[in-house]
Enzyme design. Structure first.
Site, PDB file in Angstrom:
ATOM      1  N   ALA A 199      -4.646   2.724  -0.960  1.00 53.33           N
ATOM      2  CA  ALA A 199      -4.392   2.092  -2.256  1.00 53.33           C
ATOM      3  C   ALA A 199      -5.086   0.733  -2.319  1.00 53.33           C
ATOM      4  O   ALA A 199      -5.695   0.373  -3.330  1.00 53.33           O
ATOM      5  CB  ALA A 199      -2.891   1.941  -2.491  1.00 53.33           C
ATOM      6  N   ASP A 200      -4.984  -0.023  -1.241  1.00 50.73           N
ATOM      7  CA  ASP A 200      -5.706  -1.294  -1.161  1.00 50.73           C
ATOM      8  C   ASP A 200      -7.212  -1.072  -1.237  1.00 50.73           C
ATOM      9  O   ASP A 200      -7.939  -1.803  -1.930  1.00 50.73           O
ATOM     10  CB  ASP A 200      -5.381  -1.993   0.159  1.00 50.73           C
ATOM     11  CG  ASP A 200      -3.983  -2.583   0.192  1.00 50.73           C
ATOM     12  OD1 ASP A 200      -3.569  -3.186  -0.806  1.00 50.73           O
ATOM     13  OD2 ASP A 200      -3.311  -2.455   1.227  1.00 50.73           O
ATOM     14  N   ILE A 201      -7.697  -0.084  -0.497  1.00 51.48           N
ATOM     15  CA  ILE A 201      -9.138   0.173  -0.462  1.00 51.48           C
ATOM     16  C   ILE A 201      -9.642   0.602  -1.833  1.00 51.48           C
ATOM     17  O   ILE A 201     -10.694   0.140  -2.301  1.00 51.48           O
ATOM     18  CB  ILE A 201      -9.467   1.236   0.608  1.00 51.48           C
ATOM     19  CG1 ILE A 201      -9.129   0.710   2.000  1.00 51.48           C
ATOM     20  CG2 ILE A 201     -10.935   1.648   0.530  1.00 51.48           C
ATOM     21  CD1 ILE A 201      -9.124   1.772   3.083  1.00 51.48           C
ATOM     22  N   ASP A 251       0.812  -1.214   0.000  1.00 51.21           N
ATOM     23  CA  ASP A 251       0.000   0.000   0.000  1.00 51.21           C
ATOM     24  C   ASP A 251       0.853   1.274   0.000  1.00 51.21           C
ATOM     25  O   ASP A 251       0.642   2.165  -0.822  1.00 51.21           O
ATOM     26  CB  ASP A 251      -0.938  -0.001   1.207  1.00 51.21           C
ATOM     27  CG  ASP A 251      -1.825   1.227   1.237  1.00 51.21           C
ATOM     28  OD1 ASP A 251      -2.855   1.233   0.548  1.00 51.21           O
ATOM     29  OD2 ASP A 251      -1.467   2.201   1.934  1.00 51.21           O
ATOM     30  N   GLY A 306      -9.746  -2.408  -4.014  1.00 57.76           N
ATOM     31  CA  GLY A 306     -10.840  -3.278  -3.590  1.00 57.76           C
ATOM     32  C   GLY A 306     -12.196  -2.773  -4.037  1.00 57.76           C
ATOM     33  O   GLY A 306     -13.053  -3.546  -4.479  1.00 57.76           O
TER      34      GLY A 306
END
Length: 396
Positions: free
Chosen positions: A170-172, A143, A175
């Protein structure tokens, strides 16, 4: 009826991006079967022990899922995975290293020939397009690294030091784009009968979220300056200290609010027509001088008194809440946004997902590692002796 009830998702996932996407699908009623390594499972299970011995990231992103342990490199486990996908799955989600899913036989090209309606969503740091892989395809992507590559860190923080976002955005972002693309693919399949491959890049997801600074720096112009918790291009918009040492967050959006702020909050009506401050771009340019005026005006007031003036003037404001204060936030409490989910450590509080529909979201337990392995194997037709043998051979 929950909108995705009857949809089955098989996911080879770890960390945050893919688990966050599939949790949204589970919230909507999808059955999510999470494939985990027998020797520890999703490594996010070990990030910390903050939630009664469970990891905070894992509790957040994995409720309402079934945990099936498979050593996917074991020949017998590979057969289980293949059967599970071909017999049960509507959607496959994975965020393994680029190319790993294909090597395991669960890439879209191999599966779509046998199951044309299957939707496969591949999530990676930089994208995994076999035609145009790009030079970064195989770089490791966490991230913070993607926040840096996407330019987010360069425009976040103070003038002295750049800063990452607190949550793993960044992950969110990846996702959420995976989640919405999967929903769109399901809608398209309902019309055409055809599945598709979805290629989600963390870099592209966060770059989209950073596109206002990109356009602000269009054709080589200077990017927005780093201004801490203040807005970089609107002023006054950010935190200001009150006389009691507490901080008040406020924001102005237009000239009508600027006049009201001067008259009713600062109680300096002449300031509204001061030529230094008669347009937002002027206030941004003179933010140091204007901040001093505001801080001096607030010095004799408590934070509560400042907020009272802001409310009366209809100027947007907020408290800078701690995590403890968010747990007890009166608006979340009043709207009944907290419920409970089960876990290996007993009931845990969980926030209802944003949005609402008649039947409510699915809010089932956070699974223990391998909790559903035997039941899923039995569902696939494995007998008790077969299941025992799979355990004995460490395939599951």
């Amino acid at each position: 009826m929950q909108p995705l009830k009857g949809i089955t998702v098989v996911t080879l996932e770890h960390a945050i991006a893919a688990p966050f996407a599939t949790r949204q699908l589970a919230d909507l009623g999808a059955r999510v079967i999470k494939i985990e390594r027998p020797d520890g499972g999703d490594f996010a299970r070990g990030y910390d022990q903050r939630v009664r011995g469970l990891a905070s990231h894992f509790v957040w992103t994995n409720r309402s899922k079934e945990s099936l342990t498979l050593d996917v490199k074991h020949p017998e486990a590979a057969k289980v995975l293949e059967r599970l996908v071909l017999e049960k799955a509507d959607v496959v989600v994975q965020n393994l290293a680029p190319g790993a899913a294909a090597r395991l036989g669960v890439g879209y090209d191999a599966l779509s020939r046998r199951k044309p309606g299957l939707i496969v969503c591949d999530i990676s740091g930089y994208g995994d397009d076999p035609v145009s892989p790009g030079p970064y395809r195989d770089k490791k992507a966490y991230d913070l690294l993607i926040q840096s590559e996407a330019g987010f860190v360069s425009v976040t923080g103070t003038a002295e030091e750049p800063c990452k976002a607190g949550p793993s955005i960044a992950d969110i972002a990846a996702g959420m784009y995976a989640y919405t693309n999967i929903l769109a693919a399901l809608m398209q399949r309902s019309q055409t009968g055809q599945g598709q491959r979805i290629d989600i890049s963390m870099l592209e997801s966060l770059a989209e979220w950073t596109s206002y600074p990109l356009y602000y720096a269009f054709e080589g112009a200077a990017p927005p300056p780093r201004t801490g918790a203040s807005h970089a291009t609107i002023y006054p918009y950010g935190p200001f200290p009150a006389g009691d040492g507490a901080t008040v967050m406020l924001g102005l959006q237009n000239e009508r609010e600027w006049v009201s702020f001067c008259e009713n909050v600062l109680q300096q009506p002449a300031l509204a027509t001061d030529p230094r401050f008669t347009a937002n771009f002027k206030r941004v340019a003179e933010r140091v001088a204007l901040r001093r005026i505001i801080v001096d005006a607030f010095a004799s007031l408590t934070a509560t008194q400042v907020v009272q003036r802001l409310e009366q003037a209809q100027i947007a404001n907020a408290q800078v809440n701690t995590m403890a204060e968010v747990w007890a936030h009166p608006q979340l409490q009043a709207r009944g946004r907290w419920t409970e989910v089960g876990s290996p450590q007993g009931p845990l509080p969980a926030m209802l997902p944003p949005g609402s529909w008649d039947t409510g979201p699915r809010m089932d337990p956070v699974p223990a590692l391998g909790q559903h392995t035997d039941a899923i194997l039995a569902e696939l037709g494995y007998g008790a002796a077969d299941i025992e043998n799979l355990h004995a051979s460490q395939a599951v």
